[in-house]
Design a protein around this motif. Structure first.
Motif, PDB file in Angstrom:
ATOM      1  N   GLY A 182     -55.638  40.775  42.326  1.00  0.00           N
ATOM      2  CA  GLY A 182     -55.183  39.629  43.101  1.00  0.00           C
ATOM      3  C   GLY A 182     -54.958  40.002  44.540  1.00  0.00           C
ATOM      4  N   ASN A 183     -54.448  39.057  45.312  1.00  0.00           N
ATOM      5  CA  ASN A 183     -54.298  39.289  46.744  1.00  0.00           C
ATOM      6  C   ASN A 183     -52.985  39.969  47.099  1.00  0.00           C
ATOM      7  N   LEU A 184     -52.000  40.006  46.203  1.00  0.00           N
ATOM      8  CA  LEU A 184     -50.716  40.619  46.488  1.00  0.00           C
ATOM      9  C   LEU A 184     -50.732  42.076  46.055  1.00  0.00           C
ATOM     10  N   VAL A 185     -50.622  42.954  47.023  1.00  0.00           N
ATOM     11  CA  VAL A 185     -50.595  44.386  46.757  1.00  0.00           C
ATOM     12  C   VAL A 185     -49.141  44.834  46.859  1.00  0.00           C
ATOM     13  N   ILE A 186     -48.531  45.144  45.721  1.00  0.00           N
ATOM     14  CA  ILE A 186     -47.135  45.544  45.692  1.00  0.00           C
ATOM     15  C   ILE A 186     -47.051  47.054  45.784  1.00  0.00           C
ATOM     16  N   ILE A 187     -46.439  47.557  46.849  1.00  0.00           N
ATOM     17  CA  ILE A 187     -46.250  48.983  47.038  1.00  0.00           C
ATOM     18  C   ILE A 187     -44.760  49.257  46.899  1.00  0.00           C
ATOM     19  N   ALA A 188     -44.364  49.916  45.812  1.00  0.00           N
ATOM     20  CA  ALA A 188     -42.955  50.117  45.520  1.00  0.00           C
ATOM     21  C   ALA A 188     -42.635  51.599  45.402  1.00  0.00           C
ATOM     22  N   ASP A 189     -41.376  51.940  45.663  1.00  0.00           N
ATOM     23  CA  ASP A 189     -40.955  53.330  45.498  1.00  0.00           C
ATOM     24  C   ASP A 189     -40.229  53.527  44.171  1.00  0.00           C
ATOM     25  N   PHE A 190     -40.510  52.639  43.211  1.00  0.00           N
ATOM     26  CA  PHE A 190     -39.913  52.719  41.877  1.00  0.00           C
ATOM     27  C   PHE A 190     -40.795  51.944  40.908  1.00  0.00           C
ATOM     28  N   PRO A 191     -40.736  52.256  39.615  1.00  0.00           N
ATOM     29  CA  PRO A 191     -41.513  51.491  38.637  1.00  0.00           C
ATOM     30  C   PRO A 191     -40.948  50.071  38.522  1.00  0.00           C
ATOM     31  N   LEU A 192     -41.778  49.076  38.781  1.00  0.00           N
ATOM     32  CA  LEU A 192     -41.319  47.692  38.712  1.00  0.00           C
ATOM     33  C   LEU A 192     -41.033  47.292  37.270  1.00  0.00           C
ATOM     34  N   PRO A 193     -39.926  46.583  37.025  1.00  0.00           N
ATOM     35  CA  PRO A 193     -39.634  46.130  35.669  1.00  0.00           C
ATOM     36  C   PRO A 193     -40.650  45.084  35.222  1.00  0.00           C
ATOM     37  N   SER A 194     -40.871  45.014  33.931  1.00  0.00           N
ATOM     38  CA  SER A 194     -41.791  44.021  33.384  1.00  0.00           C
ATOM     39  C   SER A 194     -41.044  42.703  33.222  1.00  0.00           C
ATOM     40  N   ASP A 195     -41.259  41.786  34.134  1.00  0.00           N
ATOM     41  CA  ASP A 195     -40.566  40.497  34.131  1.00  0.00           C
ATOM     42  C   ASP A 195     -41.605  39.410  34.345  1.00  0.00           C
ATOM     43  N   GLU A 196     -42.107  38.861  33.255  1.00  0.00           N
ATOM     44  CA  GLU A 196     -43.186  37.882  33.327  1.00  0.00           C
ATOM     45  C   GLU A 196     -42.769  36.631  34.079  1.00  0.00           C
ATOM     46  N   ALA A 197     -41.531  36.172  33.860  1.00  0.00           N
ATOM     47  CA  ALA A 197     -41.065  34.954  34.516  1.00  0.00           C
ATOM     48  C   ALA A 197     -41.009  35.139  36.027  1.00  0.00           C
ATOM     49  N   ALA A 198     -40.463  36.275  36.466  1.00  0.00           N
ATOM     50  CA  ALA A 198     -40.372  36.543  37.898  1.00  0.00           C
ATOM     51  C   ALA A 198     -41.759  36.673  38.506  1.00  0.00           C
ATOM     52  N   ARG A 199     -42.642  37.362  37.809  1.00  0.00           N
ATOM     53  CA  ARG A 199     -44.009  37.529  38.323  1.00  0.00           C
ATOM     54  C   ARG A 199     -44.694  36.183  38.511  1.00  0.00           C
ATOM     55  N   LYS A 200     -44.560  35.298  37.531  1.00  0.00           N
ATOM     56  CA  LYS A 200     -45.204  33.989  37.616  1.00  0.00           C
ATOM     57  C   LYS A 200     -44.616  33.147  38.742  1.00  0.00           C
ATOM     58  N   GLN A 201     -43.293  33.268  38.970  1.00  0.00           N
ATOM     59  CA  GLN A 201     -42.678  32.489  40.037  1.00  0.00           C
ATOM     60  C   GLN A 201     -43.190  32.905  41.404  1.00  0.00           C
ATOM     61  N   VAL A 202     -43.517  34.178  41.558  1.00  0.00           N
ATOM     62  CA  VAL A 202     -44.084  34.650  42.819  1.00  0.00           C
ATOM     63  C   VAL A 202     -45.573  34.324  42.898  1.00  0.00           C
ATOM     64  N   GLU A 203     -46.300  34.574  41.831  1.00  0.00           N
ATOM     65  CA  GLU A 203     -47.741  34.329  41.818  1.00  0.00           C
ATOM     66  C   GLU A 203     -48.079  32.856  41.997  1.00  0.00           C
ATOM     67  N   SER A 204     -47.221  31.967  41.502  1.00  0.00           N
ATOM     68  CA  SER A 204     -47.520  30.538  41.533  1.00  0.00           C
ATOM     69  C   SER A 204     -47.295  29.916  42.900  1.00  0.00           C
ATOM     70  N   LEU A 205     -46.717  30.662  43.833  1.00  0.00           N
ATOM     71  CA  LEU A 205     -46.374  30.080  45.123  1.00  0.00           C
ATOM     72  C   LEU A 205     -47.585  29.539  45.862  1.00  0.00           C
ATOM     73  N   ARG A 206     -48.665  30.314  45.894  1.00  0.00           N
ATOM     74  CA  ARG A 206     -49.843  29.882  46.667  1.00  0.00           C
ATOM     75  C   ARG A 206     -50.357  28.528  46.180  1.00  0.00           C
ATOM     76  N   GLY A 207     -50.436  28.350  44.869  1.00  0.00           N
ATOM     77  CA  GLY A 207     -50.857  27.064  44.326  1.00  0.00           C
ATOM     78  C   GLY A 207     -49.853  25.968  44.607  1.00  0.00           C
ATOM     79  N   ASP A 208     -48.572  26.313  44.552  1.00  0.00           N
ATOM     80  CA  ASP A 208     -47.506  25.364  44.863  1.00  0.00           C
ATOM     81  C   ASP A 208     -47.648  24.854  46.296  1.00  0.00           C
ATOM     82  N   LEU A 209     -47.873  25.773  47.213  1.00  0.00           N
ATOM     83  CA  LEU A 209     -48.054  25.399  48.620  1.00  0.00           C
ATOM     84  C   LEU A 209     -49.271  24.499  48.803  1.00  0.00           C
TER      85      LEU A 209
END
Length: 266
Positions: free
Chosen positions: A41-68
């Motif tokens: 996808g277009n969002l490249v997440i560069i983190a200094d820690f392992p991101l938690p697996s949170d499907e709801a949070a991921r979808k809320q961020v991913e859905s923004l472009r379509g929402d806009l």
């Protein structure tokens, strides 16, 4: 390109060759972490820690472009955006103080420079809200252009809350209601339109920007917003949107005040 996050779970300090990533000298303890298998996808997440697996949070961020795109009726291209996430708030603040001192004190920030489009944030309970806010700025900048500050911030405050009935920002409504009841504040679009630097905006200014945007998006003025964004995306010269709003309703401040009273009673 399909929607999704490219999660590059790498230590920020190991990325000295990438612009905007390694910001101080430190010996890394590990050069990389295991990359999960997920969609590109277009969002490249560069983190200094392992991101938690949170499907709801991921979808809320991913859905923004379509929402806009759906709400504002403006195509939102799948532009590449690097999102720099820090586990420790002190590390995040050190980065901001060194590279962007004018933005010190903010929980997150949108930066566009020669290296591309970047979002900086630290992990917290508000991270989804912060990412949606700053990504709104990024998508609008890339697909529409430069907007009046009050409208740009108002839209970011509007869309930082995931779609829900009423789309009320739980932080701003009580702030505005208290200010109105105190008798020392009333909505003033002309004053708000004079602000041209985010660092000069107070919390009440952000709340008022949200109110004006919520008022416009919830009534007959909605077309002014969508038409303005479409014109900006086509690089057309148009009258300031504040003048267009006032032309449609000379008593728009009174209308916004009454609107605030109405939604605060729901």
């Amino acid at each position: 390109m399909t929607s999704g996050w490219i999660l590059r779970l790498m230590l920020l300090t190991a990325l000295g060759g990438l612009p905007g990533c390694a910001l101080w000298s430190r010996t890394p303890t590990q050069s990389s972490l295991v990359m999960p298998t997920i969609s590109d996808g277009n969002l490249v997440i560069i983190a200094d820690f392992p991101l938690p697996s949170d499907e709801a949070a991921r979808k809320q961020v991913e859905s923004l472009r379509g929402d806009l795109a759906q709400t504002l009726q403006v195509p939102m291209e799948d532009v590449p955006i690097q999102v720099h996430l820090y586990r420790n708030v002190d590390d995040y603040r050190a980065v901001m103080a060194q590279r962007f001192p004018q933005l010190t004190g903010r929980r997150a920030a949108f930066i566009h420079d020669a290296s591309g489009t970047h979002i900086y944030a630290h992990w917290s309970d508000q991270v989804v809200t912060d990412l949606r806010h700053e990504l709104t700025h990024a998508y609008l900048y890339e697909n529409v252009g430069t907007l009046p500050l009050w409208l740009d911030e108002g839209l970011a405050e509007y869309f930082e809350t995931p779609p829900q009935p009423g789309r009320i920002n739980p932080e701003h409504l009580p702030t505005l209601t208290a200010a109105l009841q105190s008798g020392g504040w009333r909505p003033n679009l002309d004053r708000l339109a004079t602000l041209d630097r985010p660092e000069t905006m107070t919390q009440l200014d952000y709340a008022e920007a949200w109110l004006w945007t919520h008022y416009l998006m919830s009534g007959p003025h909605r077309g002014l917003v969508t038409a303005r964004l479409a014109a900006e995306s086509r690089q057309e010269l148009v009258d300031p949107i504040s003048l267009q709003i006032r032309h449609g309703n000379p008593n728009v401040e009174l209308a916004a005040t009454q609107y605030l009273t109405t939604i605060s009673q729901r």
